[in-house]
Design a protein around this motif. Structure first.
Motif, PDB file in Angstrom:
ATOM      1  N   ARG A  55       0.831  -1.197   0.000  1.00 48.37           N
ATOM      2  CA  ARG A  55       0.000   0.000   0.000  1.00 48.37           C
ATOM      3  C   ARG A  55       0.868   1.250   0.000  1.00 48.37           C
ATOM      4  O   ARG A  55       2.042   1.207   0.398  1.00 48.37           O
ATOM      5  N   VAL A  56       0.258   2.353  -0.445  1.00 45.27           N
ATOM      6  CA  VAL A  56       1.012   3.599  -0.573  1.00 45.27           C
ATOM      7  C   VAL A  56       0.134   4.765  -0.120  1.00 45.27           C
ATOM      8  O   VAL A  56      -1.095   4.672  -0.074  1.00 45.27           O
ATOM      9  N   LYS A  57       0.804   5.858   0.221  1.00 40.73           N
ATOM     10  CA  LYS A  57       0.147   7.144   0.399  1.00 40.73           C
ATOM     11  C   LYS A  57       0.676   8.095  -0.665  1.00 40.73           C
ATOM     12  O   LYS A  57       1.842   7.998  -1.066  1.00 40.73           O
ATOM     13  N   LEU A  58      -0.161   9.009  -1.083  1.00 43.37           N
ATOM     14  CA  LEU A  58       0.185   9.896  -2.186  1.00 43.37           C
ATOM     15  C   LEU A  58       0.121  11.359  -1.779  1.00 43.37           C
ATOM     16  O   LEU A  58      -0.608  11.722  -0.856  1.00 43.37           O
ATOM     17  N   GLU A  59       0.855  12.180  -2.516  1.00 38.35           N
ATOM     18  CA  GLU A  59       0.478  13.569  -2.653  1.00 38.35           C
ATOM     19  C   GLU A  59       0.024  13.716  -4.095  1.00 38.35           C
ATOM     20  O   GLU A  59       0.600  13.104  -5.006  1.00 38.35           O
ATOM     21  N   TYR A  60      -1.052  14.481  -4.310  1.00 36.09           N
ATOM     22  CA  TYR A  60      -1.609  14.524  -5.657  1.00 36.09           C
ATOM     23  C   TYR A  60      -2.220  15.885  -5.952  1.00 36.09           C
ATOM     24  O   TYR A  60      -2.495  16.681  -5.045  1.00 36.09           O
ATOM     25  N   VAL A  61      -2.404  16.136  -7.247  1.00 32.01           N
ATOM     26  CA  VAL A  61      -3.043  17.374  -7.702  1.00 32.01           C
ATOM     27  C   VAL A  61      -4.151  16.998  -8.681  1.00 32.01           C
ATOM     28  O   VAL A  61      -4.109  15.946  -9.319  1.00 32.01           O
ATOM     29  N   ILE A  62      -5.149  17.871  -8.781  1.00 32.76           N
ATOM     30  CA  ILE A  62      -6.232  17.692  -9.747  1.00 32.76           C
ATOM     31  C   ILE A  62      -6.386  18.988 -10.530  1.00 32.76           C
ATOM     32  O   ILE A  62      -6.574  20.057  -9.936  1.00 32.76           O
ATOM     33  N   LEU A  63      -6.279  18.872 -11.836  1.00 33.44           N
ATOM     34  CA  LEU A  63      -6.489  20.006 -12.736  1.00 33.44           C
ATOM     35  C   LEU A  63      -7.906  19.913 -13.293  1.00 33.44           C
ATOM     36  O   LEU A  63      -8.229  18.978 -14.029  1.00 33.44           O
ATOM     37  N   ASP A  64      -8.755  20.866 -12.906  1.00 37.14           N
ATOM     38  CA  ASP A  64     -10.117  20.906 -13.423  1.00 37.14           C
ATOM     39  C   ASP A  64     -10.609  22.351 -13.421  1.00 37.14           C
ATOM     40  O   ASP A  64      -9.885  23.263 -13.010  1.00 37.14           O
ATOM     41  N   ALA A  65     -11.826  22.539 -13.862  1.00 40.10           N
ATOM     42  CA  ALA A  65     -12.357  23.897 -13.978  1.00 40.10           C
ATOM     43  C   ALA A  65     -12.401  24.600 -12.631  1.00 40.10           C
ATOM     44  O   ALA A  65     -12.073  25.787 -12.522  1.00 40.10           O
ATOM     45  N   ASP A  66     -12.798  23.876 -11.584  1.00 37.12           N
ATOM     46  CA  ASP A  66     -12.882  24.493 -10.259  1.00 37.12           C
ATOM     47  C   ASP A  66     -11.520  24.977  -9.775  1.00 37.12           C
ATOM     48  O   ASP A  66     -11.423  26.004  -9.097  1.00 37.12           O
ATOM     49  N   SER A  67     -10.462  24.217 -10.084  1.00 32.24           N
ATOM     50  CA  SER A  67      -9.119  24.627  -9.636  1.00 32.24           C
ATOM     51  C   SER A  67      -8.653  25.911 -10.313  1.00 32.24           C
ATOM     52  O   SER A  67      -7.755  26.596  -9.815  1.00 32.24           O
ATOM     53  N   GLN A  68      -9.263  26.259 -11.441  1.00 27.54           N
ATOM     54  CA  GLN A  68      -8.847  27.440 -12.195  1.00 27.54           C
ATOM     55  C   GLN A  68      -9.698  28.679 -11.908  1.00 27.54           C
ATOM     56  O   GLN A  68      -9.424  29.767 -12.432  1.00 27.54           O
ATOM     57  N   LEU A  69     -10.739  28.524 -11.077  1.00 19.36           N
ATOM     58  CA  LEU A  69     -11.647  29.641 -10.818  1.00 19.36           C
ATOM     59  C   LEU A  69     -10.937  30.887 -10.283  1.00 19.36           C
ATOM     60  O   LEU A  69     -11.286  32.014 -10.675  1.00 19.36           O
ATOM     61  N   PRO A  70      -9.943  30.758  -9.367  1.00 18.19           N
ATOM     62  CA  PRO A  70      -9.294  31.967  -8.868  1.00 18.19           C
ATOM     63  C   PRO A  70      -8.616  32.793  -9.963  1.00 18.19           C
ATOM     64  O   PRO A  70      -8.400  34.004  -9.791  1.00 18.19           O
ATOM     65  N   LYS A  71      -8.285  32.161 -11.100  1.00 17.01           N
ATOM     66  CA  LYS A  71      -7.614  32.886 -12.185  1.00 17.01           C
ATOM     67  C   LYS A  71      -8.585  33.645 -13.083  1.00 17.01           C
ATOM     68  O   LYS A  71      -8.179  34.513 -13.845  1.00 17.01           O
ATOM     69  N   GLY A 115      -1.477  26.658 -10.422  1.00 19.46           N
ATOM     70  CA  GLY A 115      -2.288  27.121  -9.300  1.00 19.46           C
ATOM     71  C   GLY A 115      -3.092  26.006  -8.636  1.00 19.46           C
ATOM     72  O   GLY A 115      -4.268  26.211  -8.291  1.00 19.46           O
ATOM     73  N   LEU A 116      -2.464  24.857  -8.429  1.00 20.34           N
ATOM     74  CA  LEU A 116      -3.170  23.692  -7.897  1.00 20.34           C
ATOM     75  C   LEU A 116      -2.794  23.437  -6.445  1.00 20.34           C
ATOM     76  O   LEU A 116      -1.654  23.697  -6.024  1.00 20.34           O
ATOM     77  N   GLN A 117      -3.736  22.920  -5.689  1.00 19.97           N
ATOM     78  CA  GLN A 117      -3.481  22.523  -4.306  1.00 19.97           C
ATOM     79  C   GLN A 117      -2.877  21.121  -4.293  1.00 19.97           C
ATOM     80  O   GLN A 117      -3.387  20.216  -4.947  1.00 19.97           O
ATOM     81  N   VAL A 118      -1.782  20.953  -3.550  1.00 15.05           N
ATOM     82  CA  VAL A 118      -1.206  19.619  -3.379  1.00 15.05           C
ATOM     83  C   VAL A 118      -1.914  18.950  -2.203  1.00 15.05           C
ATOM     84  O   VAL A 118      -1.864  19.431  -1.082  1.00 15.05           O
ATOM     85  N   ARG A 119      -2.601  17.854  -2.487  1.00 16.20           N
ATOM     86  CA  ARG A 119      -3.402  17.176  -1.473  1.00 16.20           C
ATOM     87  C   ARG A 119      -2.711  15.895  -1.016  1.00 16.20           C
ATOM     88  O   ARG A 119      -1.835  15.371  -1.704  1.00 16.20           O
ATOM     89  N   GLN A 120      -3.128  15.412   0.138  1.00 22.67           N
ATOM     90  CA  GLN A 120      -2.556  14.187   0.712  1.00 22.67           C
ATOM     91  C   GLN A 120      -3.634  13.103   0.737  1.00 22.67           C
ATOM     92  O   GLN A 120      -4.773  13.344   1.153  1.00 22.67           O
TER      93      GLN A 120
END
Length: 610
Positions: free
Chosen positions: A209-225, A402-407
Motif C-alpha cells: 500500500r502507498v500514500k500519495l500527494e496529488y493534484v487535480i487540474l479541473d475547472a474548479d481549480s482554475q476559478l481563482p484565475k 495554481g493547484l493545491q497539493v493534497r494528501q
C-alpha cells in the motif's frame, strides 16, 4: 407510501434519462477491440454510439460505472430491436402526446413549447430530435414488456393462501441465553490460537500500500484565475431570462390519501377530514407544521412538518397543486386541493427572489466554470509534459497551474480510501514501476476535463501480520465461538425439558405478537424459525441464535388467524401478486433475448468513455 418529493422533485431526471424497467441481468457480451469507429457496442448488428454512452454517464465515471451503464443501454437496445422485429411501431402522434402529457413541460396545466425547449437546452444532453427518439424507443420497449407485466393471472386460492401466510400472528416470549454468560467457562491455550492462525494466514495478509500527494487540474481549480469581462453577467441574464427567473418557493403540505379509484363515499370522508383540518388551520396558521407531523399521510415530508423543500414552478407534478402553491402569498394557506393521490392543503413558507441580482451568484459561477474549463483544455498538454519533465516533484506543476497539493490516505491495488481516487485507472497509474520508484504518475483523466497526477510519499510492502499482532483478535473470536456453542447446548437442553412438560425457568421477555408482516424484535432468520415451528400443541418451543451471540428459547403460546379479507384488500393483494409475477416474466424474457441476439463490446472505446 407515496414519496411526494422524490416522485416530483426529480421528475425531469426521470424524463431525461431513466430506464423504463429495472434491467439487472448480467450480459454475456463478447469483448473485441474497436474497429476505429464511434460504436462502443453492437446489438444484433445495430450500434450504440460512444457519445450516447458519454451523455448517459453525465460526467465522472469509473470503469465499473461505465460497464454498468453500457449493460443497461445494451438491454434497452435488445428490447428496442425486438420491438422492431415484432413490428411494434410507435407513431409520431403517440410520441407527441406522451411528451405533451409530461408535467415538467407544462405551464398552467398545458404543454408549453418554450418551456420544453428551455429544459432540453438546459439539460446539456438533448436536442428535440434526440429526446423524441429516446422517448420513441422507451415507448417501444413498453410495447414489448407491457403485455408480459399484465399477463399474470392470480386465483382466489392463491390470494387466500398468501393472506393466511402473511397475516397469521403468533404470540411469543423469549428466554435469552447470552454467550457472555459462558465466556468465563471457556479455556483456550496458545496451541489453539496458533493452529487457527496457521490455517487462516490469508486472512491476515496485508497488501502492498502507498500514500500519495496529488493534484487535480479541473475547472474548479482554475476559478481563482478567472476574471469575467464587464457586463458578462448581465449579457448572460438578458440572453436567457427564463433560465434564471424560475419561480421558486419553499412549500409545505398536508396530504390525506384517497386513491383515484376509491369509492365516492370514501373519498368524501377523506375530503371532509381535510376541510375540517383547513378550518382549524385558518384559525391558527402558525400550527401548520405541527398539524402536518400528526395528520399528513405523506411519510417522506410529515416528519419535517410537511416541508417539501424549495421547488421550481412545475415540480409539484400536477397542475392543480402547482397553480395553488404559486398563487399563494408568503405564509398563505391554500384551500383543499385534489390530486390523483388524495387531498392536499398547501402552505408557502418562503418565496425566493427573482431578477438579475438574485441570479448573479449562479450566473457568475457558471461563467467562471466555463472559462475555467477553457483554461484546462488549453493547459492539458503542458500539464502532462511538465509531470514528466519535473520527474519526482509535483510542486513546480502545482505552482505553475495554481493547484493545491493534497494528501491521500492509504491505498492498495484494489482499494483507495479516498473516494475520488478509487478508480481502476488511478490505481493502475500509481502502481506502475517507475512511480513506485518515486517518479510522478502520468496524467490520468478523472472525467470530462478533469485530470489527476500524483507521486508516492509513503510505501509499505506486502506482508502477513505476525501471530503476536493478531493473538488478541483470535483469542476474542475463539472465546466467542466456544461460548456460543455452550449457550446453544444449554438452550437445546432447556428445549428438551420443555418438550417433556417442564416449564423452563428464567427471565422471560414480555409476551408480544409477531407476524411475517410485523416481525417485532425478530430478525429474518429468527422469524423463519418461529413460523416453521409446529404449533399443533401449545405452548410450542423453538431455539434461536441471538444476533449478538448466544441462543434463546422462544415460547409460542397462541396462534391467531388473520381477519377475513375485505374485497378492497383482496383486490390490492391480487394486484401486487400479479405485478410480482409479471416482473418475473419480464426478467425471464430479457434473459431469453440475450441468447437470441449477438452482442459485441469494443473494449478500447469503452475505456475512453467518460
Amino acid at each position: 407510501m407515496f414519496d411526494f418529493v422524490e416522485n416530483n422533485r426529480t421528475a425531469i431526471k426521470i424524463v431525461l434519462g431513466a430506464v423504463t424497467v429495472a434491467m439487472v441481468i448480467g450480459l454475456g457480451a463478447g469483448y473485441v477491440n474497436s474497429p476505429g469507429s464511434t460504436t462502443v457496442a453492437e446489438v444484433d448488428g445495430h450500434g450504440i454510439d460512444i457519445r450516447d454512452l458519454a451523455r448517459r454517464l453525465q460526467g465522472n465515471a469509473d470503469a465499473a460505472q461505465r460497464q454498468a451503464v453500457l449493460q443497461q443501454m445494451i438491454q434497452e437496445k435488445m428490447l428496442a430491436r425486438q420491438a422492431s422485429r415484432l413490428q411494434l411501431a410507435v407513431t409520431d402522434s403517440v410520441v407527441q402526446q406522451t411528451i405533451q402529457a409530461m408535467p415538467e413541460f407544462q405551464v398552467k396545466g398545458k404543454f408549453d413549447f418554450a418551456r420544453y425547449q428551455q429544459m432540453l437546452n438546459g439539460s446539456g444532453r438533448y436536442t428535440e430530435a434526440s429526446f423524441e427518439a429516446e422517448q420513441r424507443e422507451k415507448l417501444a420497449i413498453r410495447n414489448v414488456l407491457g403485455p408480459l407485466a399484465e399477463s399474470s393471472l392470480v386465483s382466489n386460492a392463491q390470494v387466500d393462501a398468501y393472506w393466511q401466510m402473511r397475516g397469521q400472528q403468533r404470540e411469543i416470549a423469549l428466554l435469552p441465553i447470552p454467550a457472555t454468560d459462558y465466556t468465563a467457562a471457556v479455556k483456550l491455550d496458545d496451541k489453539a490460537i496458533k493452529q487457527y492462525y496457521d490455517t487462516h494466514l490469508a486472512q491476515y495478509a496485508v497488501a502492498e500500500r502507498v500514500k500519495l500527494e496529488y493534484v487535480i487540474l479541473d475547472a474548479d481549480s482554475q476559478l481563482p484565475k478567472v476574471q469575467l469581462a464587464a457586463g458578462a453577467v448581465e449579457a448572460e441574464y438578458k440572453a436567457n431570462p427564463k433560465l434564471y427567473d424560475l419561480a421558486q418557493r419553499r412549500i409545505s403540505h398536508i396530504m390525506l390519501t384517497a386513491p383515484a379509484d376509491a369509492k365516492p363515499e370514501d373519498k368524501a370522508k377523506v375530503k371532509a377530514h381535510a376541510e375540517a383540518l383547513l378550518a382549524e388551520l385558518k384559525k391558527a396558521p402558525q400550527d401548520f407544521a405541527a398539524v402536518a407531523k400528526v395528520q399528513s399521510q405523506d411519510s417522506s415530508s410529515a416528519e419535517n412538518g410537511g416541508d417539501l423543500g424549495v421547488l421550481n414552478q412545475g415540480e409539484l407534478g400536477e397542475a392543480a397543486l402547482d397553480k395553488a402553491a404559486f398563487s399563494l402569498p408568503l405564509n398563505g394557506i391554500s384551500e383543499v386541493v385534489e390530486s390523483r393521490f388524495g387531498y392536499h392543503i398547501l402552505q408557502v413558507t418562503e418565496i425566493k427572489p427573482t431578477g438579475l441580482e438574485a441570479a448573479r451568484p449562479q450566473i457568475e459561477l457558471k461563467l467562471k466554470q466555463q472559462e475555467g474549463a477553457k483554461l484546462v483544455a488549453r493547459d492539458t498538454t503542458a500539464f502532462d509534459n511538465m509531470l514528466t519533465e519535473q520527474g519526482k516533484s509535483l510542486k513546480p506543476v502545482a505552482d505553475k497551474f495554481g493547484l493545491q497539493v493534497r494528501q491521500s490516505d492509504w491505498m492498495d491495488r484494489k482499494l483507495a480510501l479516498n473516494a475520488e481516487l478509487n478508480t481502476a485507472e488511478v490505481r493502475d497509474a500509481v502502481f506502475q514501476q517507475d512511480v513506485l520508484k518515486g517518479y510522478n504518475t502520468a496524467m490520468v483523466p478523472l472525467g470530462t476535463n478533469r485530470y489527476f497526477a500524483a507521486r508516492i510519499v509513503a510505501r509499505e510492502a506486502a506482508r502477513t501480520k505476525t501471530l503476536a499482532e493478531v493473538t488478541p483478535v483470535i483469542r476474542s473470536l475463539l472465546t466467542q465461538q466456544q461460548a456460543t456453542k455452550l449457550a446453544r447446548a444449554e438452550a437445546e437442553s432447556r428445549l428438551k425439558a420443555a418438550q417433556a412438560g417442564q416449564e423452563p425457568a428464567g427471565n422471560w421477555s414480555t409476551v408480544e405478537k409477531v407476524s411475517r408482516a410485523n416481525p417485532g424484535p425478530l430478525n429474518e432468520a429468527s422469524l423463519k424459525a418461529v413460523f416453521a415451528a409446529g404449533v399443533q400443541k401449545l405452548p410450542a418451543y423453538v431455539v434461536l441464535d441471538l444476533p449478538k451471540g448466544g441462543s434463546g428459547l422462544v415460547r409460542i403460546s397462541k396462534v391467531e388467524a388473520p381477519a377475513a379479507l375485505t374485497p378492497e384488500l383482496r383486490k390490492l393483494i391480487r394486484l401486487q401478486m400479479a405485478q410480482a409475477m409479471g416482473m418475473q416474466e419480464m426478467l425471464g424474457y430479457q434473459k431469453w433475448l440475450q441468447g437470441e441476439m449477438k452482442v459485441e463490446v469494443h473494449s478500447k472505446l469503452l475505456q475512453q468513455a467518460q
